[in-house]
Design a protein around this motif. Structure first.
Motif, PDB file in Angstrom:
ATOM      1  N   SER A   1       7.215  16.242  -5.534  1.00  0.00           N
ATOM      2  CA  SER A   1       8.634  16.927  -5.413  1.00  0.00           C
ATOM      3  C   SER A   1       9.489  16.435  -4.332  1.00  0.00           C
ATOM      4  O   SER A   1       9.045  15.787  -3.562  1.00  0.00           O
ATOM      5  N   VAL A   2      10.745  16.907  -4.426  1.00  0.00           N
ATOM      6  CA  VAL A   2      11.809  16.709  -3.535  1.00  0.00           C
ATOM      7  C   VAL A   2      11.761  17.625  -2.393  1.00  0.00           C
ATOM      8  O   VAL A   2      11.857  18.647  -2.563  1.00  0.00           O
ATOM      9  N   MET A   3      11.758  16.897  -1.234  1.00  0.00           N
ATOM     10  CA  MET A   3      11.911  17.794   0.221  1.00  0.00           C
ATOM     11  C   MET A   3      13.160  17.607   0.819  1.00  0.00           C
ATOM     12  O   MET A   3      13.314  16.268   1.394  1.00  0.00           O
ATOM     13  N   GLY A   4      14.302  18.464   0.770  1.00  0.00           N
ATOM     14  CA  GLY A   4      15.428  18.320   1.638  1.00  0.00           C
ATOM     15  C   GLY A   4      15.347  18.420   2.992  1.00  0.00           C
ATOM     16  O   GLY A   4      14.344  18.946   3.429  1.00  0.00           O
ATOM     17  N   THR A   5      16.334  17.865   3.720  1.00  0.00           N
ATOM     18  CA  THR A   5      16.397  17.688   5.197  1.00  0.00           C
ATOM     19  C   THR A   5      14.945  17.185   5.825  1.00  0.00           C
ATOM     20  O   THR A   5      14.823  17.723   6.903  1.00  0.00           O
TER      21      THR A   5
ATOM     22  N   VAL B   1       0.885  -1.258  -0.054  1.00  0.00           N
ATOM     23  CA  VAL B   1       0.046   0.007  -0.026  1.00  0.00           C
ATOM     24  C   VAL B   1       1.020   1.336   0.009  1.00  0.00           C
ATOM     25  O   VAL B   1       1.602   1.558   0.805  1.00  0.00           O
ATOM     26  N   PHE B   2       0.734   2.008  -1.046  1.00  0.00           N
ATOM     27  CA  PHE B   2       1.785   2.928  -1.212  1.00  0.00           C
ATOM     28  C   PHE B   2       1.051   4.426  -0.818  1.00  0.00           C
ATOM     29  O   PHE B   2       1.379   5.363  -1.474  1.00  0.00           O
ATOM     30  N   THR B   3       0.423   4.583   0.296  1.00  0.00           N
ATOM     31  CA  THR B   3      -0.156   5.911   0.755  1.00  0.00           C
ATOM     32  C   THR B   3       0.846   6.590   1.295  1.00  0.00           C
ATOM     33  O   THR B   3       2.004   5.722   2.103  1.00  0.00           O
ATOM     34  N   PRO B   4       1.187   7.837   1.335  1.00  0.00           N
ATOM     35  CA  PRO B   4       2.280   8.642   2.013  1.00  0.00           C
ATOM     36  C   PRO B   4       2.496   8.323   3.645  1.00  0.00           C
ATOM     37  O   PRO B   4       1.371   8.213   4.258  1.00  0.00           O
ATOM     38  N   GLY B   5       3.765   8.267   3.904  1.00  0.00           N
ATOM     39  CA  GLY B   5       3.974   8.327   5.485  1.00  0.00           C
ATOM     40  C   GLY B   5       4.063   9.831   5.831  1.00  0.00           C
ATOM     41  O   GLY B   5       4.163  10.928   4.896  1.00  0.00           O
ATOM     42  N   ASN B   6       4.065   9.847   7.281  1.00  0.00           N
ATOM     43  CA  ASN B   6       4.430  11.378   7.824  1.00  0.00           C
ATOM     44  C   ASN B   6       5.517  11.723   7.364  1.00  0.00           C
ATOM     45  O   ASN B   6       6.813  10.978   7.238  1.00  0.00           O
ATOM     46  N   LEU B   7       5.763  13.135   7.210  1.00  0.00           N
ATOM     47  CA  LEU B   7       7.113  13.919   6.925  1.00  0.00           C
ATOM     48  C   LEU B   7       7.769  14.301   8.171  1.00  0.00           C
ATOM     49  O   LEU B   7       7.001  14.985   9.081  1.00  0.00           O
ATOM     50  N   GLU B   8       9.084  14.065   8.224  1.00  0.00           N
ATOM     51  CA  GLU B   8       9.722  14.510   9.488  1.00  0.00           C
ATOM     52  C   GLU B   8      10.981  15.346   9.196  1.00  0.00           C
ATOM     53  O   GLU B   8      11.848  14.837   8.461  1.00  0.00           O
ATOM     54  N   TYR B   9      11.103  16.522   9.451  1.00  0.00           N
ATOM     55  CA  TYR B   9      12.353  17.228   9.523  1.00  0.00           C
ATOM     56  C   TYR B   9      13.419  16.852  10.246  1.00  0.00           C
ATOM     57  O   TYR B   9      13.447  16.784  11.515  1.00  0.00           O
ATOM     58  N   THR B  10      14.500  16.726   9.694  1.00  0.00           N
ATOM     59  CA  THR B  10      15.784  16.217  10.326  1.00  0.00           C
ATOM     60  C   THR B  10      16.606  17.376  10.463  1.00  0.00           C
ATOM     61  O   THR B  10      17.652  17.236  11.300  1.00  0.00           O
ATOM     62  N   GLY B  11      16.965  18.008   9.477  1.00  0.00           N
ATOM     63  CA  GLY B  11      18.010  19.187   9.228  1.00  0.00           C
ATOM     64  C   GLY B  11      19.183  18.568   8.704  1.00  0.00           C
ATOM     65  O   GLY B  11      20.222  19.431   8.464  1.00  0.00           O
ATOM     66  N   ARG B  12      19.304  17.190   8.348  1.00  0.00           N
ATOM     67  CA  ARG B  12      20.440  16.804   7.810  1.00  0.00           C
ATOM     68  C   ARG B  12      20.511  16.839   6.332  1.00  0.00           C
ATOM     69  O   ARG B  12      19.231  16.513   5.661  1.00  0.00           O
TER      70      ARG B  12
ATOM     71  N   ALA C   1      17.146   8.625   3.249  1.00  0.00           N
ATOM     72  CA  ALA C   1      18.249   8.730   4.028  1.00  0.00           C
ATOM     73  C   ALA C   1      19.536   8.450   3.528  1.00  0.00           C
ATOM     74  O   ALA C   1      20.186   7.387   3.949  1.00  0.00           O
ATOM     75  N   PHE C   2      20.073   9.431   2.762  1.00  0.00           N
ATOM     76  CA  PHE C   2      21.209   9.056   1.750  1.00  0.00           C
ATOM     77  C   PHE C   2      22.580   9.409   2.652  1.00  0.00           C
ATOM     78  O   PHE C   2      22.416  10.188   3.619  1.00  0.00           O
ATOM     79  N   LYS C   3      23.839   9.336   2.012  1.00  0.00           N
ATOM     80  CA  LYS C   3      25.066   9.884   2.741  1.00  0.00           C
ATOM     81  C   LYS C   3      25.833  10.057   1.540  1.00  0.00           C
ATOM     82  O   LYS C   3      25.864   9.607   0.450  1.00  0.00           O
TER      83      LYS C   3
END
Length: 420
Positions: free
Chosen positions: A371-375, A79-90, A118-120
């Motif tokens: 759209s892409v959301m950074g951090t 099920v591809f419903t969106p998950g909640n977004l969490e700001y990390t600052g990274r 969660a890339f590096k």
């Protein structure tokens, strides 16, 4: 009796599988970008004891008589419903607000897809998926910062610490007003920081001297104070004129336009000669105080890439110590006609299948990719309240089916006892 026992067995098996799906969902409640699974059931083929009969003039119709043979698992859906977004600052954390998936290339050269952003950055500056080392895919920009999206996607690099060469100033834009009420001979001056080919900063001084109602002579000065004349050497001069509306008068020949003259001089320090275009087209002459100043100059010193940012289209821009910005590349996203047809590959990865359709690769904000959301990271879309409720329902279903097996067994025991 045996049919009921086997029906109960099929029910326990189906509910056990559903409990496995629920358990996996709960285990991944905090997995970045995880999409929960859902098990659905369907009845199995029924045994027909008596067929149906059509009605006639002398009797009514007869319905078929069938006994079901149990339950089977119909599907385990993603099920591809969106998950909640969490700001990390990274800086290397990214999330997708939409239906797209990030693209990575595995060690065999194949493409895999993920919602886990969660890339590096590795030791060579590659943007990678941390647990696998798979490189995030996109398009690299050329030396001018231009991105050609018609090319094949490749691994993105974010080369922190790399240098940017210095650029000599070749254009200065001026803005502001020259006072129409000034007396002839009045002078207004401003200084401009400029850079040579070695990235060394110099100061260019521009003086504007009123010579008529609509004319001002400009003089460019550069260098050290001349001990004989007591003035800074002149490196260029000319006249800028205004019309009756206070706007700069343009020349018909662009190469000799008095509103955009060019000066050439040799800077101190061994750098190449500077050829600088002066743009006076935004100046005005109204009855208010002089306010002429430089607006922009396109030279800069050498710099080092210190950080970067990512916009909603996935464009990666490097930020340098000299205050300059340069586009490095752009992340590519994939969308599928049937995302639920993807197959899980572990490590938060999905692979395309014959029923998912081929990946439609493109840039973010187009084609429904989102759209892409950074951090920011996308959390799991597992709802614990729903999972616990489904767990109770599944447990009761398993218990009920096990009771069917028990009851059928007791009936068989009673049948065997008839001979005694």
């Amino acid at each position: 009796m045996m049919r009921s026992m086997f029906a109960g067995v099929s029910g326990t098996r189906a509910h056990q599988l559903r409990m496995d799906v629920i358990g996996n969902n709960i285990a991944n409640v905090n997995t970045v970008g995880y999409k929960y699974g859902r098990a659905t059931f369907q009845d199995m083929l029924s045994q027909t004891i008596r067929g149906s009969m059509a009605p006639s003039e002398t009797r009514g119709g007869v319905d078929p008589m069938q006994v079901g043979l149990g339950v089977a698992t119909r599907s385990i859906d993603i099920v591809f419903t969106p998950g909640n977004l969490e700001y990390t600052g990274r800086l290397t954390d990214m999330a997708i607000q939409g239906n797209g998936l990030f693209i990575v290339r595995d060690s065999s050269g194949g493409l895999q897809f993920t919602r886990d952003g969660a890339f590096k950055i590795d030791a060579e500056g590659n943007l990678t998926h941390p647990s696998t080392g798979f490189m995030v895919q996109g398009w690299l920009a050329d030396t001018t910062g231009t991105i050609d999206r018609s090319k094949d996607i490749e691994g993105l690099g974010i080369p922190l610490g790399t240098s940017m060469s210095a650029k000599a100033t070749d254009r200065i834009t001026f803005v502001g007003n020259l006072d129409a009420e000034s007396e002839a001979g009045d002078v207004h001056s401003t200084s401009v920081p400029i850079y040579d080919s070695l990235g060394i900063q110099h100061t260019l001084i521009l003086e504007f001297k009123k010579t008529g109602d609509k004319a001002w002579t400009w003089t460019a000065r550069y260098g050290e104070l001349d001990s004989n004349t007591g003035e800074i050497p002149i490196v260029g001069t000319g006249v800028v004129t205004f019309d009756e509306n206070g706007a700069v008068v343009r020349g018909q020949d662009p190469s000799q336009d008095p509103a955009t003259p060019t000066i050439t001089f040799t800077p101190a320090g061994g750098a190449a000669d500077l050829k600088v275009n002066l743009d006076f087209t935004a100046l005005s002459q109204f009855g208010e105080a002089c306010s002429v100043n430089w607006s922009t100059q396109d030279g800069y010193a050498a710099g080092t890439m210190e950080t970067f940012n990512i916009d909603d289209r996935g464009v990666v821009t490097g930020v340098y110590s000299n205050g300059q910005y340069k586009i490095i590349g752009q992340m590519a996203l994939a969308s599928f006609a049937n995302p639920e047809g993807l197959t899980r590959q572990s490590n938060n990865m999905f692979a395309a299948t014959t029923n998912s359709g081929s990946p439609q690769i493109g840039e973010a904000t187009t084609g429904g990719r989102g759209s892409v959301m950074g951090t920011t990271l996308e959390m799991s879309n597992v709802d614990l309240a729903r999972e616990f409720t489904d767990m109770i329902i599944t447990q009761r279903g398993f218990q009920a089916n096990s009771r069917v097996i028990t009851a059928a067994d007791e009936m068989l025991q009673e049948l065997l006892a008839l001979k005694r």
